[in-house]
Write an enzyme that holds these catalytic residues in place. Structure first.
Site, PDB file in Angstrom:
ATOM      1  N   LYS A 114      -7.620 -17.888 -12.874  1.00  0.00           N
ATOM      2  CA  LYS A 114      -8.169 -18.454 -11.672  1.00  0.00           C
ATOM      3  C   LYS A 114      -9.042 -19.697 -11.625  1.00  0.00           C
ATOM      4  O   LYS A 114      -8.903 -20.563 -10.753  1.00  0.00           O
ATOM      5  CB  LYS A 114      -8.929 -17.321 -10.763  1.00  0.00           C
ATOM      6  CG  LYS A 114      -8.103 -16.282 -10.349  1.00  0.00           C
ATOM      7  CD  LYS A 114      -8.392 -15.453  -9.121  1.00  0.00           C
ATOM      8  CE  LYS A 114      -7.599 -14.341  -8.595  1.00  0.00           C
ATOM      9  NZ  LYS A 114      -8.007 -13.166  -7.811  1.00  0.00           N
ATOM     10  N   LYS A 197       3.817 -12.736 -11.604  1.00  0.00           N
ATOM     11  CA  LYS A 197       3.780 -11.383 -10.977  1.00  0.00           C
ATOM     12  C   LYS A 197       3.815 -11.608  -9.516  1.00  0.00           C
ATOM     13  O   LYS A 197       3.496 -12.994  -9.078  1.00  0.00           O
ATOM     14  CB  LYS A 197       2.438 -10.778 -11.192  1.00  0.00           C
ATOM     15  CG  LYS A 197       1.341 -11.524 -10.663  1.00  0.00           C
ATOM     16  CD  LYS A 197       0.093 -10.388 -10.847  1.00  0.00           C
ATOM     17  CE  LYS A 197      -0.944 -11.181 -10.190  1.00  0.00           C
ATOM     18  NZ  LYS A 197      -2.397 -10.442 -10.224  1.00  0.00           N
ATOM     19  N   LYS A 200      -0.155 -12.353  -3.478  1.00  0.00           N
ATOM     20  CA  LYS A 200      -0.229 -13.104  -2.071  1.00  0.00           C
ATOM     21  C   LYS A 200      -0.738 -14.498  -2.291  1.00  0.00           C
ATOM     22  O   LYS A 200      -0.808 -15.346  -1.296  1.00  0.00           O
ATOM     23  CB  LYS A 200      -1.180 -12.205  -1.487  1.00  0.00           C
ATOM     24  CG  LYS A 200      -2.657 -11.769  -2.109  1.00  0.00           C
ATOM     25  CD  LYS A 200      -3.255 -10.709  -1.283  1.00  0.00           C
ATOM     26  CE  LYS A 200      -3.896  -9.731  -2.020  1.00  0.00           C
ATOM     27  NZ  LYS A 200      -4.460  -8.576  -1.525  1.00  0.00           N
TER      28      LYS A 200
HETATM   29  P1  TYM Z   1      -5.771  -6.926  -5.519  1.00  0.00           P
HETATM   30  O1  TYM Z   1      -6.209  -6.929  -4.281  1.00  0.00           O
HETATM   31  O2  TYM Z   1      -5.067  -8.178  -6.108  1.00  0.00           O
HETATM   32  O3  TYM Z   1      -4.473  -5.454  -5.670  1.00  0.00           O
HETATM   33  C1  TYM Z   1      -4.627  -4.483  -5.217  1.00  0.00           C
HETATM   34  C2  TYM Z   1      -3.834  -3.522  -6.051  1.00  0.00           C
HETATM   35  O4  TYM Z   1      -2.287  -4.051  -6.136  1.00  0.00           O
HETATM   36  C3  TYM Z   1      -1.894  -4.159  -7.433  1.00  0.00           C
HETATM   37  N1  TYM Z   1      -0.934  -5.328  -7.410  1.00  0.00           N
HETATM   38  C4  TYM Z   1       0.321  -5.087  -8.207  1.00  0.00           C
HETATM   39  N2  TYM Z   1       0.781  -4.002  -8.790  1.00  0.00           N
HETATM   40  C5  TYM Z   1       2.154  -4.316  -9.319  1.00  0.00           C
HETATM   41  N3  TYM Z   1       2.740  -5.424  -9.130  1.00  0.00           N
HETATM   42  C6  TYM Z   1       2.264  -6.497  -8.747  1.00  0.00           C
HETATM   43  N4  TYM Z   1       2.740  -7.854  -8.279  1.00  0.00           N
HETATM   44  C7  TYM Z   1       0.897  -6.277  -7.964  1.00  0.00           C
HETATM   45  N5  TYM Z   1      -0.186  -7.309  -7.423  1.00  0.00           N
HETATM   46  C8  TYM Z   1      -1.118  -6.463  -7.177  1.00  0.00           C
HETATM   47  C9  TYM Z   1      -3.243  -4.674  -8.298  1.00  0.00           C
HETATM   48  O5  TYM Z   1      -3.125  -4.025  -9.642  1.00  0.00           O
HETATM   49  C10 TYM Z   1      -4.292  -3.521  -7.608  1.00  0.00           C
HETATM   50  O6  TYM Z   1      -4.196  -2.249  -8.092  1.00  0.00           O
HETATM   51  N6  TYM Z   1      -9.827  -6.691  -8.349  1.00  0.00           N
HETATM   52  C11 TYM Z   1      -8.866  -5.911  -7.671  1.00  0.00           C
HETATM   53  C12 TYM Z   1      -9.419  -5.094  -6.266  1.00  0.00           C
HETATM   54  C13 TYM Z   1     -10.811  -3.978  -6.633  1.00  0.00           C
HETATM   55  C14 TYM Z   1     -10.509  -2.747  -7.486  1.00  0.00           C
HETATM   56  C15 TYM Z   1     -11.820  -2.452  -7.328  1.00  0.00           C
HETATM   57  C16 TYM Z   1      -9.494  -2.144  -7.953  1.00  0.00           C
HETATM   58  C17 TYM Z   1     -11.932  -4.421  -6.615  1.00  0.00           C
HETATM   59  N7  TYM Z   1     -12.563  -3.142  -7.059  1.00  0.00           N
HETATM   60  C18 TYM Z   1     -12.054  -1.202  -8.237  1.00  0.00           C
HETATM   61  C19 TYM Z   1      -9.832  -0.997  -8.454  1.00  0.00           C
HETATM   62  C20 TYM Z   1     -11.143  -0.486  -8.667  1.00  0.00           C
HETATM   63  C21 TYM Z   1      -7.763  -6.681  -6.948  1.00  0.00           C
HETATM   64  O7  TYM Z   1      -8.296  -7.810  -6.778  1.00  0.00           O
HETATM   65  O8  TYM Z   1      -6.567  -6.182  -6.450  1.00  0.00           O
END
Ligand code: TYM
Length: 334
Positions: A114, A197, A200
């Site tokens: 990022k 991947k 969004k």
């Molecule tokens: P975020 O908002 O990017 O994504 C949310 C969840 O979706 C999963 N994900 C995917 N899984 C498979 N293929 C993909 N292309 C894909 N894109 C997204 C992510 O792995 C995630 O599980 N940092 C985290 C949010 C967060 C969090 C936490 C998660 C904040 N605190 C504590 C777990 C525990 C994030 O930005 O996810």
């Protein structure tokens, strides 16, 4: 089992979020025993680490909470809330900031990706983001964290922070949170590039299926998904080196709740002209009822906001004792 996971309210959810994370959340919630707890949250504090429009963040938080409910998260059984309403997350993150090491954060691939070449210009929050994420799970003494494969490194960091905090302060406060990565859909890839991947933040909307896409858009995006001219093989191993074909087979298998072998047993020797419409039918059958429930829920945004407030109150009662114990361990409280 204490299950904790979060998602950033930075726009629409896509099929990667759904298959990689949310479907696991719902499955774990549905399999919950009497002593288990599931907490799912909108990571609105994490969203502050990137440029944002405040009114959009507020609206996205409600819309994404509604989307989670439409996907099957049940606010009566799981605790559903937004992180900012539970100030213990920020407080514990500050305490853990004394434990985490700069070298550990420097190794985070998400930070490197990022920030790119412009590290100096990034927010401090983007760098310390994984410390807040560690606080998110350790605050509830989480045992299981269902996430996509891209969050694995952040969870490993949370485990290291837990170990160091326990050791430094000679306490047994934080258990090791176990990442639970869906075997069926660890990483759903872009429809335009099998090496990236599904995300969004991809500028091309054609790269992802959003949960709010209508049936025609879903079918069209899958029809136009990048593939190769070869027919599908009968052996999953033969998909190696064909990332786009591999991705579509993974999506099909996850949606149909089948293995890759089962999917190829049906489609071996067939081309994408036959495979893609079948995949589109499956995707529409899964997503169309979710969209209908979402539309209904968004008819009463105040109600969704009230559900989040109730969830936050429940989360705070669980968070407070852990924060107090961490403050005591650190000498901030007697
Ligand atoms: P975020 O908002 O990017 O994504 C949310 C969840 O979706 C999963 N994900 C995917 N899984 C498979 N293929 C993909 N292309 C894909 N894109 C997204 C992510 O792995 C995630 O599980 N940092 C985290 C949010 C967060 C969090 C936490 C998660 C904040 N605190 C504590 C777990 C525990 C994030 O930005 O996810």
């Amino acid at each position: 089992m204490i299950v904790v996971s979060g998602i950033q309210p930075t726009g629409n959810l896509h099929l990667g979020n759904y298959l990689g994370a949310i479907r696991q959340w719902v499955a774990m919630q549905d399999a919950m025993q009497a002593d288990d707890t599931c907490l799912f949250f909108l990571a609105d504090l994490h969203a502050l680490t990137q440029p944002l429009v405040p009114a959009e963040l507020a609206a996205n938080t409600i819309e994404m909470a509604a989307t989670l409910i439409a996907c099957g998260v049940d606010p009566d059984r799981a605790i559903l809330f937004n992180q900012a309403r539970v100030p213990e997350h920020s407080e514990l993150a500050w305490l853990l900031g004394g434990t985490a090491r700069v070298g550990w954060l420097n190794r985070m691939t998400q930070w490197k990706d990022k920030a790119g070449k412009n590290r100096e210009g990034q927010s401090v929050g983007l760098f310390t983001y994984p410390v807040l994420q560690a606080a998110d799970v350790l605050l509830y003494r989480a045992t299981h964290v269902p996430v996509g494969d891209d969050q694995k490194q952040h969870l490993e960091l949370a485990r290291d922070i837990a170990t160091k905090f326990n050791t430094d302060f000679a306490v047994e406060l934080f258990p090791q949170p176990e990442p639970y990565i869906s075997p069926a859909a660890p990483r759903i890839m872009s429809l335009r590039d099998g090496a990236a991947k599904m995300s969004k933040s991809d500028p091309s909307d054609a790269s992802r299926i959003n949960l709010i896409d209508d049936d025609d858009t879903i079918a069209q995006k899958l029809r136009r998904a990048k593939t190769d001219p070869e027919p599908l093989p009968d052996d999953p191993a033969a998909l190696a080196g064909r990332p786009e074909a591999q991705n579509l087979v993974t999506i099909y298998a996850a949606l149909a709740r089948q293995t890759g072998e089962q999917v190829l047993a049906t489609f071996a020797g067939k081309g994408f002209g036959q495979f893609k419409p079948a995949l589109a039918d499956l995707a529409v059958a899964e997503l169309s009822p979710i969209r209908a429930r979402l539309t209904q829920l968004l008819g009463d945004r105040a109600e969704v906001g009230a559900l989040l407030a109730q969830g936050a109150a429940r989360a705070r009662t669980l968070a407070a004792p852990t924060l107090l114990a961490a403050q005591r361990a650190s000498g901030l409280q007697i």
